[in-house]
Design a protein around this motif. Sequence first.
Motif, mmCIF file in Angstrom:
data_model
loop_
_atom_site.group_PDB
_atom_site.id
_atom_site.type_symbol
_atom_site.label_atom_id
_atom_site.label_comp_id
_atom_site.label_asym_id
_atom_site.label_seq_id
_atom_site.Cartn_x
_atom_site.Cartn_y
_atom_site.Cartn_z
ATOM 1 N N PHE A 43 0.833 -1.191 0.000
ATOM 2 C CA PHE A 43 0.000 0.000 0.000
ATOM 3 C C PHE A 43 0.872 1.248 0.000
ATOM 4 C CE2 PHE A 43 -3.353 -2.785 1.784
ATOM 5 C CZ PHE A 43 -4.416 -2.398 0.981
ATOM 6 N N PRO A 44 0.409 2.333 -0.622
ATOM 7 C CA PRO A 44 1.100 3.622 -0.443
ATOM 8 C C PRO A 44 1.070 4.011 1.033
ATOM 9 C CG PRO A 44 -0.463 3.737 -2.265
ATOM 10 C CD PRO A 44 -0.714 2.431 -1.580
ATOM 11 N N VAL A 45 2.133 4.633 1.507
ATOM 12 C CA VAL A 45 2.297 4.916 2.935
ATOM 13 C C VAL A 45 1.801 6.332 3.236
ATOM 14 C CG1 VAL A 45 3.919 5.016 4.860
ATOM 15 C CG2 VAL A 45 4.286 3.386 2.999
ATOM 16 N N THR A 46 0.867 6.447 4.166
ATOM 17 C CA THR A 46 0.412 7.742 4.657
ATOM 18 C C THR A 46 0.991 7.988 6.048
ATOM 19 O OG1 THR A 46 -1.593 6.819 5.675
ATOM 20 C CG2 THR A 46 -1.726 7.483 3.355
ATOM 21 N N LEU A 47 0.815 9.211 6.538
ATOM 22 C CA LEU A 47 1.348 9.538 7.858
ATOM 23 C C LEU A 47 0.711 8.677 8.936
ATOM 24 C CD1 LEU A 47 2.343 12.918 9.257
ATOM 25 C CD2 LEU A 47 0.729 11.598 10.590
ATOM 26 N N ALA A 48 -0.594 8.449 8.826
ATOM 27 C CA ALA A 48 -1.275 7.627 9.830
ATOM 28 C C ALA A 48 -0.736 6.203 9.833
ATOM 29 C CB ALA A 48 -2.779 7.616 9.565
ATOM 30 N N ASP A 49 -0.360 5.687 8.660
ATOM 31 C CA ASP A 49 0.153 4.317 8.571
ATOM 32 C C ASP A 49 1.491 4.177 9.276
ATOM 33 O OD1 ASP A 49 -2.079 3.751 7.087
ATOM 34 O OD2 ASP A 49 -1.081 4.003 5.158
ATOM 35 N N PHE A 50 2.455 5.045 8.927
ATOM 36 C CA PHE A 50 3.767 4.860 9.553
ATOM 37 C C PHE A 50 3.776 5.353 10.996
ATOM 38 C CE2 PHE A 50 4.743 9.124 7.645
ATOM 39 C CZ PHE A 50 5.189 9.781 8.777
ATOM 40 N N PHE A 51 2.852 6.246 11.349
ATOM 41 C CA PHE A 51 2.748 6.656 12.750
ATOM 42 C C PHE A 51 2.276 5.477 13.603
ATOM 43 C CE2 PHE A 51 1.051 8.818 16.458
ATOM 44 C CZ PHE A 51 1.966 9.838 16.655
ATOM 45 N N LEU A 52 1.288 4.725 13.112
ATOM 46 C CA LEU A 52 0.823 3.548 13.840
ATOM 47 C C LEU A 52 1.906 2.479 13.901
ATOM 48 C CD1 LEU A 52 -1.358 1.891 15.245
ATOM 49 C CD2 LEU A 52 -2.203 1.203 12.986
ATOM 50 N N ALA A 53 2.631 2.296 12.801
ATOM 51 C CA ALA A 53 3.705 1.300 12.803
ATOM 52 C C ALA A 53 4.788 1.659 13.818
ATOM 53 C CB ALA A 53 4.312 1.183 11.400
ATOM 54 N N ASP A 54 5.069 2.948 13.972
ATOM 55 C CA ASP A 54 6.031 3.367 14.991
ATOM 56 C C ASP A 54 5.516 3.069 16.395
ATOM 57 O OD1 ASP A 54 8.379 4.387 13.752
ATOM 58 O OD2 ASP A 54 7.251 6.108 13.038
#
Length: 754
Positions: free
Chosen positions: A516-527
């Motif tokens: 999937f294309p990465v949004t801020l919400a995606d990588f923020f949750l992954a962090d």
Amino acid sequence: MTFKKDFKQQMVPEWEKDYMDYEGLKRILKEVKSSKQTTYNRSLHHRFSIERALSGIHMHGSNHQVEGDIEDQVIDVKTLEQDGSKQVYETNFQKEHEEGGQAESRFFQKLDEELNKVNAFYKDQVEADKHEATLLSKQVEALVAFRVKVKDPDQGLQQMTSTSKEKMDQNHQQKDSMGGTEVDPVQQASRDTHPEEEAHKNYQRRDPMEILENVRIDNATQSPISTIKSVFTDSNDDELSFNKEELRKIEGQLKLVFIEFYQKLLHLKDYSFMNLSAFSKIMKKYEKITSRTASMAYMRVVDNSYLGSSDEVNFLLEKVESTFIRNFSNSNHKKGRKLLRSKMKRERHSITFFTGFFSGCFVALLAATILRIVSQRLMQNKVGTFYMENIFPLYSLFGYITLHMLMYAANTYYWKRYRVNYPFLFGFRPGTELDHREVFLLTTGHAVVAVLCFLINLQLEMNQNTRSYKTATELVPLSLVVLVLLITFCPFNIVYRSSRFFFIKCLFRCICAPLFPVTLADFFLADQLTSQFQAFRSFVLYICYYGLGERSRRESKCQGYGFYNGLYVMAGVIPYWFRLAQCMRQLYEDRDMDHAINGSKYLSTIVAVIIRTAFERKKGSTWKVLALISSVVTIMLNTYWDIVKDWGLLQRHSKNPYLRDKLVVPHKSVYFLAMVLNVVLRLCWAQLVLELNWKPLHKVAITTFISCLEIIRRGIWNFFRLENEHLNNVGNYRAFKSVPHPFSYYDDKNDKDD
């Protein structure tokens, strides 16, 4: 509420620097008032002395000097032309020679600067919106043609051409008529108000099928399958597929485009109104302080400026609303307006009540649990120690989740306090984001259920009369996990369904990274998940207890299973793999080497976790040295990236030494304290490698404590990470979501390439 507070609250955070500097003008007026008071007292004392010396009669008179009755004698506002079309206003203050006049002259100079700034920004935004309205009209035209093709693909081309032209001719004869769906009012507005776009007059008179010849569909939302296909095929060669499913996707995407554009127009309208009100308020304050009648003259100039006289935003609002209602709500005005206008969140007293209720219950249950453990001396006897070693790790999972939710509640509170626009940055639908009160309510409710289950489990296990109910005792932790999962994935509209679904969507995109294309919400949750690696291992422990039969034997033999050991290693690696995969996707899309460096940071963390896990299992000085080296390297990389890249601090040539140019927290010491805490808490992560001859219970307690410190560090990181993102967003004036258009035209694409 005072106008100052209302003006501050109504600001669009990303445009804050381009609003009128109401506070700066008030500070100058305070100087004017101070100089006026000093001048008046000196003049009054001098006149009093003369009158008393000549006649012995005390002076009685007005406390205000009557001057400047004629407005033209106070100010003279000139309108200058720059670059042919840009208007600049310059005020000549006529009373500068009077005592205190220099402060008033600086006031009008500052006032002119603010008017010119606000005027220029407003005009640029309106011009951009007019251009976007033109693009939207072409999108709607393509949508209408697409609908015709889907509904009747075999209809004769000539028949449709004549029919569509007849409808268009009828619509052009009506003044400001909305007409049928084939005529777009946004395009009509562009023709009526922008002479430079008269070249598009014949654009709508073309046959709808002719329009689709130069149109391709852009897939904004990619699925994992489409991503894999795009790697092996050229997406530019895809042909239009005229089916109802494709039409539904296009309508949904274009609907979002219209809603975001409408919201932007509303905010621009509020921008104009609030700035006009600010100019009016500040001029009234000026009149009150100086007793000069200059307000009417200056406000006449403000009202005649582009900010006060332009009505294009209202015109576009009406046309966009009419177009949306006709094309996306079947001419249902009530439904269309409801979709266009965002919902305002209502503060409910029930949230405050239940938060207090659950908080009190949590404190009482926690106290009861501690008293129960102390009274039975569980830490001092073998049975109690064995119980805490085996059962406490199961419940620590809920402790990690509770602490993380508590930190997020604090984050949302401070983001809102310092006007960090977190709902926009995360991409929440307006009105669905959770504030700190709602997050804290969920936190206390979750904590009450978790502590209550632990107390029930403790009572059933340690009480002689209830030990026969061993099966019920062992199923309490599993029941709690099932309850939490059922509430999280519940499809009914309860317990903040929109927020739960948003979380599930982001979690799914993390799991499927890099598809999937990465949004801020995606990588923020992954962090966030990287700070919960111990919680992942708790899930593995549940699999061992309830999947491998360990609950019936009540012995900690999980480490004897190779399957368990494999899952244990994977559980520590999985959250870091999510971020590594996202960095790979961002590197593929952006071709930015920063993503490669960021990915190497997570790769080093994966290596460190694997080596540390091997050291926990095998021991030995060699593994210990390798674990120390890998942990130190990982800590150094992560600490540098946290402070310099994620937070944007330690900039050499910054106006704020060792920080950055823009800060939202007024106290600079907070940033230095956060940097120190980040380093210290990062070092605590390496403490687990330095274990000596710890007792099993001590090891469980220390592991839990350090895991909690990591969650606290992540909560601190969250605030400054999003603050930095917000400030970068402010610099680009991205106050609204950029929703891609579903259609792209080959001629437009060629123009961009040229």
